[in-house]
Structures are given as C-alpha cells and as structure tokens.
Design an enzyme around this catalytic site. Structure first.
Site, PDB file in Angstrom:
ATOM      1  N   GLU A  17      -1.433  20.677 -25.034  1.00 52.84           N
ATOM      2  CA  GLU A  17      -2.210  21.138 -26.128  1.00 52.84           C
ATOM      3  C   GLU A  17      -1.806  22.458 -26.620  1.00 52.84           C
ATOM      4  O   GLU A  17      -1.301  23.458 -25.942  1.00 52.84           O
ATOM      5  CB  GLU A  17      -3.844  21.509 -25.770  1.00 52.84           C
ATOM      6  CG  GLU A  17      -4.517  21.869 -26.924  1.00 52.84           C
ATOM      7  CD  GLU A  17      -6.099  21.663 -26.771  1.00 52.84           C
ATOM      8  OE1 GLU A  17      -6.653  20.581 -26.415  1.00 52.84           O
ATOM      9  OE2 GLU A  17      -6.772  22.806 -26.593  1.00 52.84           O
ATOM     10  N   ARG A 106     -17.545  17.125 -32.986  1.00 49.02           N
ATOM     11  CA  ARG A 106     -18.469  17.877 -33.794  1.00 49.02           C
ATOM     12  C   ARG A 106     -17.872  19.331 -34.014  1.00 49.02           C
ATOM     13  O   ARG A 106     -17.931  19.656 -35.239  1.00 49.02           O
ATOM     14  CB  ARG A 106     -19.683  17.930 -33.014  1.00 49.02           C
ATOM     15  CG  ARG A 106     -20.866  18.421 -34.015  1.00 49.02           C
ATOM     16  CD  ARG A 106     -21.998  19.108 -33.005  1.00 49.02           C
ATOM     17  NE  ARG A 106     -21.591  20.137 -32.282  1.00 49.02           N
ATOM     18  CZ  ARG A 106     -22.547  20.821 -31.521  1.00 49.02           C
ATOM     19  NH1 ARG A 106     -23.828  20.061 -31.199  1.00 49.02           N
ATOM     20  NH2 ARG A 106     -22.188  21.802 -30.648  1.00 49.02           N
ATOM     21  N   GLY A 107     -17.459  20.017 -33.203  1.00 47.00           N
ATOM     22  CA  GLY A 107     -17.236  21.334 -33.415  1.00 47.00           C
ATOM     23  C   GLY A 107     -18.118  22.181 -32.791  1.00 47.00           C
ATOM     24  O   GLY A 107     -19.422  21.922 -32.785  1.00 47.00           O
ATOM     25  N   ALA A 124     -20.580  14.235 -33.538  1.00 46.01           N
ATOM     26  CA  ALA A 124     -19.201  13.727 -33.410  1.00 46.01           C
ATOM     27  C   ALA A 124     -19.293  12.291 -33.861  1.00 46.01           C
ATOM     28  O   ALA A 124     -18.632  11.470 -34.480  1.00 46.01           O
ATOM     29  CB  ALA A 124     -18.371  13.839 -32.193  1.00 46.01           C
ATOM     30  N   HIS A 148     -22.459  18.971 -21.152  1.00 44.73           N
ATOM     31  CA  HIS A 148     -22.256  19.609 -22.441  1.00 44.73           C
ATOM     32  C   HIS A 148     -23.568  20.698 -22.256  1.00 44.73           C
ATOM     33  O   HIS A 148     -24.630  20.519 -22.018  1.00 44.73           O
ATOM     34  CB  HIS A 148     -22.423  18.837 -23.637  1.00 44.73           C
ATOM     35  CG  HIS A 148     -22.066  19.616 -24.948  1.00 44.73           C
ATOM     36  ND1 HIS A 148     -23.015  20.384 -25.604  1.00 44.73           N
ATOM     37  CD2 HIS A 148     -20.916  19.937 -25.618  1.00 44.73           C
ATOM     38  CE1 HIS A 148     -22.544  21.170 -26.655  1.00 44.73           C
ATOM     39  NE2 HIS A 148     -21.066  20.935 -26.674  1.00 44.73           N
ATOM     40  N   GLN A 211      -9.131  35.747 -18.714  1.00 44.20           N
ATOM     41  CA  GLN A 211      -9.191  34.198 -19.185  1.00 44.20           C
ATOM     42  C   GLN A 211     -10.017  33.493 -18.680  1.00 44.20           C
ATOM     43  O   GLN A 211     -11.034  32.530 -19.267  1.00 44.20           O
ATOM     44  CB  GLN A 211      -7.739  33.683 -19.058  1.00 44.20           C
ATOM     45  CG  GLN A 211      -7.557  32.314 -19.857  1.00 44.20           C
ATOM     46  CD  GLN A 211      -6.503  31.696 -19.102  1.00 44.20           C
ATOM     47  OE1 GLN A 211      -5.733  32.161 -18.336  1.00 44.20           O
ATOM     48  NE2 GLN A 211      -6.328  30.071 -19.736  1.00 44.20           N
TER      49      GLN A 211
HETATM   50  P1  FAD Z   1     -21.077  15.664 -29.646  1.00 38.14           P
HETATM   51  O1  FAD Z   1     -20.451  14.501 -29.104  1.00 38.14           O
HETATM   52  O2  FAD Z   1     -21.685  15.422 -31.024  1.00 38.14           O
HETATM   53  O3  FAD Z   1     -21.995  16.248 -28.519  1.00 38.14           O
HETATM   54  C1  FAD Z   1     -22.587  17.869 -28.791  1.00 38.14           C
HETATM   55  C2  FAD Z   1     -23.997  17.738 -28.129  1.00 38.14           C
HETATM   56  O4  FAD Z   1     -24.842  16.659 -29.060  1.00 38.14           O
HETATM   57  C3  FAD Z   1     -23.834  17.200 -26.885  1.00 38.14           C
HETATM   58  O5  FAD Z   1     -25.132  17.846 -26.120  1.00 38.14           O
HETATM   59  C4  FAD Z   1     -24.378  15.795 -27.067  1.00 38.14           C
HETATM   60  O6  FAD Z   1     -24.983  15.127 -25.749  1.00 38.14           O
HETATM   61  C5  FAD Z   1     -25.339  15.723 -28.312  1.00 38.14           C
HETATM   62  N1  FAD Z   1     -25.492  14.377 -28.911  1.00 38.14           N
HETATM   63  C6  FAD Z   1     -24.369  13.804 -29.392  1.00 38.14           C
HETATM   64  N2  FAD Z   1     -24.759  12.636 -30.022  1.00 38.14           N
HETATM   65  C7  FAD Z   1     -26.162  12.904 -30.217  1.00 38.14           C
HETATM   66  C8  FAD Z   1     -27.025  12.242 -30.821  1.00 38.14           C
HETATM   67  N3  FAD Z   1     -26.827  11.052 -31.561  1.00 38.14           N
HETATM   68  N4  FAD Z   1     -28.316  12.564 -30.805  1.00 38.14           N
HETATM   69  C9  FAD Z   1     -28.595  13.843 -30.372  1.00 38.14           C
HETATM   70  N5  FAD Z   1     -27.749  14.629 -29.717  1.00 38.14           N
HETATM   71  C10 FAD Z   1     -26.626  14.112 -29.408  1.00 38.14           C
HETATM   72  N6  FAD Z   1     -13.739  22.599 -30.739  1.00 38.14           N
HETATM   73  C11 FAD Z   1     -13.094  23.114 -31.955  1.00 38.14           C
HETATM   74  O7  FAD Z   1     -13.754  23.654 -32.720  1.00 38.14           O
HETATM   75  N7  FAD Z   1     -11.750  22.787 -32.234  1.00 38.14           N
HETATM   76  C12 FAD Z   1     -11.254  21.723 -31.315  1.00 38.14           C
HETATM   77  O8  FAD Z   1      -9.969  21.514 -31.696  1.00 38.14           O
HETATM   78  C13 FAD Z   1     -11.603  21.429 -30.156  1.00 38.14           C
HETATM   79  N8  FAD Z   1     -11.089  20.631 -29.238  1.00 38.14           N
HETATM   80  C14 FAD Z   1     -11.838  20.151 -28.083  1.00 38.14           C
HETATM   81  C15 FAD Z   1     -11.108  19.238 -27.207  1.00 38.14           C
HETATM   82  C16 FAD Z   1     -11.777  18.937 -26.078  1.00 38.14           C
HETATM   83  C17 FAD Z   1     -11.056  17.984 -25.179  1.00 38.14           C
HETATM   84  C18 FAD Z   1     -13.283  19.309 -25.722  1.00 38.14           C
HETATM   85  C19 FAD Z   1     -13.670  18.783 -24.502  1.00 38.14           C
HETATM   86  C20 FAD Z   1     -13.748  20.183 -26.737  1.00 38.14           C
HETATM   87  C21 FAD Z   1     -13.164  20.518 -27.778  1.00 38.14           C
HETATM   88  N9  FAD Z   1     -13.630  21.436 -28.623  1.00 38.14           N
HETATM   89  C22 FAD Z   1     -13.209  21.762 -29.870  1.00 38.14           C
HETATM   90  C23 FAD Z   1     -14.900  21.840 -28.437  1.00 38.14           C
HETATM   91  C24 FAD Z   1     -16.104  20.891 -28.899  1.00 38.14           C
HETATM   92  O9  FAD Z   1     -16.214  20.986 -30.527  1.00 38.14           O
HETATM   93  C25 FAD Z   1     -17.547  21.528 -28.565  1.00 38.14           C
HETATM   94  O10 FAD Z   1     -17.617  21.251 -27.104  1.00 38.14           O
HETATM   95  C26 FAD Z   1     -18.750  20.968 -29.115  1.00 38.14           C
HETATM   96  O11 FAD Z   1     -19.851  21.848 -28.854  1.00 38.14           O
HETATM   97  C27 FAD Z   1     -19.084  19.593 -29.096  1.00 38.14           C
HETATM   98  O12 FAD Z   1     -18.446  18.588 -29.673  1.00 38.14           O
HETATM   99  P2  FAD Z   1     -18.400  17.117 -29.257  1.00 38.14           P
HETATM  100  O13 FAD Z   1     -17.307  16.469 -30.136  1.00 38.14           O
HETATM  101  O14 FAD Z   1     -18.377  16.930 -28.021  1.00 38.14           O
HETATM  102  O15 FAD Z   1     -19.963  16.943 -29.977  1.00 38.14           O
END
Ligand code: FAD
Length: 288
Positions: A17, A106-107, A124, A148, A211
C-alpha cells in the site's frame, strides 16, 4: 488486470500500500517510491484516498505510476463526504485511465462532520451499489478482525459485513492486526456467515514507538504480550525497533501462510526499504 483474477487458484500473493502526497510538489517523490517498490514484484499495489476527497487527483496519478511500473493498481475511494456527482466523476476518471480495481470505503468520520439530510452516502455499501451497477470494476471492501470501532458488537459487525459483501464485493482487505489468532477467529465467523470472498490479511510493520500509539488509536486493535515486550525492550532504540518490527511482521506473515492465509497486503507506508526487507525474508516462501 482484475484483482479477483490475481487471487484465483489460492496462490500466494503479497501486495503493498502507498499513500498519495499532501501537495503536488511532493508527487515526484512519491513516484520515486513507487519506482523502487515495483521492483519487488508485488501482486498489486493499492493507493489510499483522503477521507475528505482532497487528494483524489493524486490517487489517479499514483495509480498511473503503478501501472507504468508494470503492476496492477487498486484505487481506494471513500464516499461519506462526497456527493454522487463527485463519485461519478472520480469513477469516470479511473475508468478513462484504465484503473480496474477499487477498494470501496465509507471513510473515517471527520472531527467536524455533521450529518445532513441531503447527504448522498452514509455507508460503504451505498458506494458499492453504485460501482456494481455501473459495471466494469473489480470491487474490494474493508473488514475488521477485531470489529469496527463504531460497531456495538461482533455479531452486528459481521451482519453488516455480510450485507456489504452481498452488495457485490469481490474481495475483502482487513484492518491491521498484530495477533494472528484474531484473524483465525474472524475467518471462522465469516465462514459461518457464508462470507465467501477472498480475505486479504493487512499487515502493518511497526518500525517505531510513536507509530504503534497512532496505529492502535486509529484501528482499535489489540497488542499481544509478545509485541508489548518488544516495545518495552527496543522502543527507545530506533534501529533496533525497526529491525524487530520488520521481523515481527515477517513472522506474522509466515504464520498466516502456514495457516492457509495466502493473500497478504503490507501497509508499507511509502517505505521501500521495509518492503524490500520483508520480501527478502519471504523469498523462498513466495516462490514455493
Ligand atoms: P462501512 O462498511 O460503512 O462500516 C462502517 C461502520 O458502519 C461499521 O461499524 C459497520 O458495521 C457499520 N455499518 C455498515 N453498514 C451499515 C448499515 N447498513 N447500517 C448500519 N451500520 C452499518 N480511510 C480513508 O479515508 N482512506 C483510505 O484509503 C482508507 N483505506 C482503508 C483500507 C483498509 C483495508 C481499511 C481496513 C480501512 C481503510 N480506511 C481508509 C479506513 C475506513 O475508511 C474506516 O475504517 C471507516 O471508519 C469505515 O469504512 P468502511 O468502508 O469499513 O465502512
């Protein structure tokens, strides 16, 4: 190439990455980092995306640099603070540039973020729906072996993950973890819930004491006793800590592979020397 095809046949893969620079003036430096990293033959390289979308232009530039080096890029894309129009324009840009793989996220929620009625995205899965409907992209998503931080409990977290995968994910990449047992438990939970896409294990080599504090705050992951002892003993000696951190990450990867986890993603933090040392430590294992 699509990452779902790279992950076929359960072959060992190691990917890296990188993150984009905060300003255009530093773009050349990041491109140099990529030139060095592609030499170690990663299966693909991902490029992160600023949660506020401010670095979106750089993400495509970096993806192009990765492709120029002969490696498949994976562009991260976050949606929470974006409008539908912005997402459509980024997807157009990625498609026009031949980027085929997106990690749909989602971010993190920015500190000063206030939910609004007209907000286009909350989770997301809404972004995944749009990318899937558009077609043409291989889509990955994030998952959390230690749940999470916003989830009430593991059961809820896994149920949401199952829904997200069913919206059309081709693979998952995990949040960092330092205790492999957490991943093995998570893998079992996913199997029980019929989450059947490949799970790529995200490994963060911890190379300095500051870190680890930052990483734990961000990810909510636990530190095993073994790692705490390493920190206590070597935390004040930067060279020793770096060496120990690289060896710890390498051992973690070997144990994962021995337990049937063949796809590893290393959070290389734009440090080619770390990527090189880990790849050297795995040379015969990767070629097996
Ligand atoms: P989601 O899948 O939306 O989940 C977030 C929370 O909402 C979780 O608690 C989940 O259980 C809950 N949830 C999901 N769907 C629903 C629903 N339908 N109803 C109610 N609750 C729900 N961040 C950045 O800004 N830039 C990056 O490039 C980046 N890269 C990443 C790469 C990896 C491999 C990982 C693991 C994380 C990365 N992140 C990045 C961090 C990420 O954006 C955060 O962890 C963020 O808080 C959650 O993103 P997600 O896509 O998992 O969200």
């Amino acid at each position: 190439m699509k990452i779902k095809d790279i992950l076929q046949n359960n072959k060992v893969t190691v990917s890296f990455e990188v993150f984009p620079p905060k300003e255009w003036a530093k773009l050349a430096d990041t491109k140099k980092v990529i030139e060095q990293m592609v030499r170690f033959n990663p299966a693909f390289m991902s490029v992160t995306y600023g949660a506020s979308g401010t670095t979106s232009g750089y993400t495509t530039e970096i993806a192009n640099a990765i492709m120029k080096g002969g490696v498949t890029p994976l562009s991260h894309l976050t949606c929470l603070t974006s409008s539908r129009e912005k997402i459509d324009s980024v997807l157009d840009e990625l498609e026009d540039n031949g980027v085929e793989n997106i990690l749909a996220l989602r971010g993190d929620i920015p500190k000063d973020f206030v939910e609004s009625k007209g907000q286009d995205f909350h989770h997301a899965y809404e972004l995944i729906d749009i990318i899937r409907a558009r077609g043409g992209f291989c889509i990955g998503g994030a998952c959390y072996p230690e749940t999470h931080p916003e989830s009430k409990n593991r059961v809820e977290d896994i149920a949401m993950l199952k829904h997200k995968v069913d919206c059309g994910l081709d693979f998952l990449t995990t949040q960092m973890f330092f205790d492999n047992e957490k991943l093995y438990e998570f893998r079992e939970m996913c199997a029980i819930k019929e989450i059947n896409v490949p799970i790529i294990a995200g490994i963060m080599p911890i190379t300095n004491a500051a870190q680890i504090k930052r990483s734990i705050e961000l990810s909510n992951c636990s530190l095993p006793k073994k790692f705490e002892k390493i920190m206590e003993r070597f935390g004040d000696n930067p060279d020793a800590m770096k060496q120990a951190g690289i060896i710890y990450a390498t051992e973690q990867i070997i144990d994962l592979m021995a337990n049937g986890i063949n796809n590893i993603h290393i959070y290389t933090m734009n440090k080619p020397d770390i990527a090189e040392k880990i790849m050297k430590g795995l040379s015969s294992i990767i070629d097996e």
